[in-house]
Every structure is written in C-alpha cells, then in structure tokens.
Scaffold this motif. Structure first.
Motif: not given
Length: 203
Positions: A72-101
């Motif tokens: 929900d919050v990744l949509s439109g976000a500019d930056v993602f910083i993961g300090l958690s666990k593997g395999g949480l995101l897919a390319a489709s999740d990144v596509r919802t982020m702002a341009e030049e994420a």
C-alpha cells in the motif's frame, strides 16, 4: 536521480534496530517523508500493538498516518530500504513506485527483491548487501574508518553527526556516480582513511 531529499517518500521495511537507526539518520539528514513497516504492516498511530520504540518513531515518521501493508505505501514511493527478509517484493511492486525509484534491498543472503527484478520493475538505482551484485552496501565500509576516527579524536561516543560525516565521505569517493556505481568498493584502499578523517573532524 536528482531527487530532493525533503520531498521524496522513503519506505523502510524492517523496524528493528537497523531499520529504526536508518530512519533516524535519514530524518536527521533532512528526509521528511519516511514510512516504516514491520512484519505486521505500516507502523501507524492506528495500531495498538506497537512497542515503545515504534511509538516514539511516529514523531518523525508516517506524518500522513498511512496504514495498511507494505504494498500500500510502496505505491508512489521514491525510495525503498529493506532491512528485513528476503523475497518480499516482485518487479510488479517496484512498478507502482515513482519514476526513477531507488531500491536498497539489503536482506542477506536473499534480498527483499533481486537486483535484476528491481531493475525490470523500473528502478533507476539498486543496491543490495551482496558482493556478487553492483552497489554492495556493507557495514565494513564504515566500521574500520569510524573506529579509527574515534581513536584519533579520543572521542567517547558515536554521534549522528559522525555517521553523516562518514556517509558523505563515502559519497565523495565516487566522483561520477552511475546506476551501477554509487559507493566505493569493499577493497578500495581510500575508504578507511577518508571515513576516519571525516569522523575525526566531526567530533
């Protein structure tokens, strides 16, 4: 990517010691729109299960009081910083982020999203904690230099100012950043001295 740190939205996944420390440092450096997520979703005022530390973090994060999931919050976000666990995101999740994420997926040994998948989703800059991909983010880039700087300056504690000085020193070592080269390499012999001198001057 020439984004304004005071205007971008940063989503951090992982609200343990590392995630909280990173969020505090980013805020100190001038980032103003930071949202933290943990294993149960967005850290928000609507939740009744937050620890004391997570409640304290709400004074500097999630000013718009988002709630819901990481997606929900990744949509439109500019930056993602993961300090958690593997395999949480897919390319489709990144596509919802702002341009030049920007995607820093630093879980090890399996990142939150593999670098190739993040780029396929449209991320402009990708980093991970692994040595077999470009832009390895590793604590050993700073620890030797920080401690040497502390010893030289006879400092008694590590401050946020020192951490920022160390980060800026690392950044200066990359004269012309590219998508595949945003930090110096692990075996760059300039790193320890540059970080130590910056930390020593910041005491």
């Amino acid at each position: 990517v020439r984004k304004d740190k005071a205007r971008v939205r940063v989503v951090g996944n992982g609200a343990g010691a590392a995630g909280i420390a990173v969020a505090r440092l980013l805020h100190r450096y001038g980032f103003r729109d930071i949202v933290l997520c943990d294993s149960r979703g967005v850290v928000s005022k609507k939740r009744k299960d937050l620890s004391v530390v997570k409640k304290e973090m709400l004074t500097i994060t999630n000013k718009k009081n988002f709630s819901g999931t990481l997606a929900d919050v990744l949509s439109g976000a500019d930056v993602f910083i993961g300090l958690s666990k593997g395999g949480l995101l897919a390319a489709s999740d990144v596509r919802t982020m702002a341009e030049e994420a920007i995607v820093f997926a630093m879980a090890n040994p399996v990142p939150e999203i593999m670098p190739d998948d993040a780029r396929r989703g449209g991320a402009a800059v990708v980093a991970s904690g692994r040595s077999d991909f470009p832009n390895q983010i590793n604590i050993s880039l700073v620890f030797p230099g920080v401690f040497r700087g502390l010893l030289y300056a006879r400092a008694k504690k590590i401050t946020e100012r020192m951490k920022i000085a160390a980060a800026e020193a690392l950044a200066r070592l990359v004269k012309k950043p590219t998508e595949h080269n945003i930090v110096p390499g692990m075996f760059d012999k300039r790193v320890v001295r540059a970080v130590a001198e910056a930390v020593g001057r910041s005491v």
